[in-house]
Design a protein around this motif. Structure first.
Motif, PDB file in Angstrom:
ATOM      1  N   SER A  54       8.449 -86.338  74.771  1.00 18.57           N
ATOM      2  CA  SER A  54       7.650 -85.556  73.829  1.00 18.57           C
ATOM      3  C   SER A  54       7.158 -84.258  74.448  1.00 18.57           C
ATOM      4  O   SER A  54       6.677 -84.237  75.584  1.00 18.57           O
ATOM      5  N   GLN A  57       3.590 -82.407  69.125  1.00 20.41           N
ATOM      6  CA  GLN A  57       3.567 -83.143  67.865  1.00 20.41           C
ATOM      7  C   GLN A  57       2.621 -82.440  66.902  1.00 20.41           C
ATOM      8  O   GLN A  57       1.694 -81.769  67.318  1.00 20.41           O
ATOM      9  N   PRO A  63      -0.851 -91.259  65.091  1.00 14.28           N
ATOM     10  CA  PRO A  63      -0.627 -91.559  66.507  1.00 14.28           C
ATOM     11  C   PRO A  63       0.484 -92.570  66.789  1.00 14.28           C
ATOM     12  O   PRO A  63       1.232 -92.403  67.746  1.00 14.28           O
ATOM     13  N   GLY A  67       3.927 -91.819  69.369  1.00 12.76           N
ATOM     14  CA  GLY A  67       4.354 -92.596  70.521  1.00 12.76           C
ATOM     15  C   GLY A  67       5.718 -93.224  70.371  1.00 12.76           C
ATOM     16  O   GLY A  67       6.426 -93.435  71.363  1.00 12.76           O
ATOM     17  N   THR A  68       6.131 -93.538  69.150  1.00  9.16           N
ATOM     18  CA  THR A  68       7.397 -94.247  68.973  1.00  9.16           C
ATOM     19  C   THR A  68       8.600 -93.323  68.802  1.00  9.16           C
ATOM     20  O   THR A  68       9.716 -93.734  69.116  1.00  9.16           O
ATOM     21  N   SER A 100       9.248 -97.953  65.277  1.00 10.97           N
ATOM     22  CA  SER A 100       7.824 -98.018  64.980  1.00 10.97           C
ATOM     23  C   SER A 100       7.318 -99.369  64.514  1.00 10.97           C
ATOM     24  O   SER A 100       6.161 -99.495  64.195  1.00 10.97           O
TER      25      SER A 100
END
Length: 194
Positions: A54, A57, A63, A67-68, A100
């Protein structure tokens, strides 16, 4: 020789990256067909480096997806291999073991090329309005009862839509126009990030 940025340049570059993903998020909201994305903002847009890490974002992103998406991108790259990706390819999956967590959350990832070299990825995940299976039923005992499972595939191959995959998705959901509309909104958001 190392490249370094002074604090002002770094802040300008960071704000530019954030502006890109925020604009992609706004495009996703404007282009989506479902209220799940448009009103509930159940989505994320992320820009990643060429390894799927990443970089930035959108501020509206939830959130869990932030993360996924990088994790899902790395799973997609283990399946498709970086050297086999071409401009115009768009990968897709809703595999809960690679993403996710449940089937309604669909991830699309677009490679970004510069002068013929892969330099980054744009990714989106959004909660699709329907994926088939039991309708909002918490009593599902296995993932297959949740609906259509999309393994790592290419939604677009060198700019050409995978019509067979689209037909499979349309045939397995209750609101095909909304589902395909939201997927195409994700594609648009990814293109804007690139």
């Amino acid at each position: 020789m190392t490249n370094s940025f002074d604090s002002i340049t770094l802040e300008i570059l960071w704000n530019r990256m954030t502006a890109i993903v925020d604009e992609a998020a706004n495009a996703l909201i404007r282009a989506s067909f479902s209220t799940v994305v448009r009103e509930a903002h159940d989505f994320a847009t992320v820009v990643m480096d060429a390894q799927g890490n990443s970089l930035a974002q959108a501020s509206l992103s939830i959130p869990v997806f932030i993360g996924t998406i990088p994790l899902t991108t790395k799973h997609l790259l283990s399946h498709f291999k970086t050297e086999n990706l071409k401009p115009g390819d768009i990968m897709i999956t809703n595999d809960p073991w690679k993403g996710s967590g449940h089937l309604p959350d669909v991830t699309t990832v677009t490679p970004i090329f510069f002068k013929g070299s892969l330099v980054a990825f744009a990714g989106t995940t959004s909660h699709i309005p329907d994926i088939g299976g039991r309708l909002r039923a918490p009593e599902s005992r296995e993932v297959f009862e949740e609906g259509l499972w999309i393994p790592p595939m290419k939604l677009f191959r060198e700019g050409h839509l995978n019509e067979d995959l689209v037909q499979i998705i349309k045939s397995n959901v209750r609101v095909p126009d909304q589902v395909i509309g939201d997927l195409m909104a994700q594609v648009s958001a990814n293109e804007l990030s690139g």
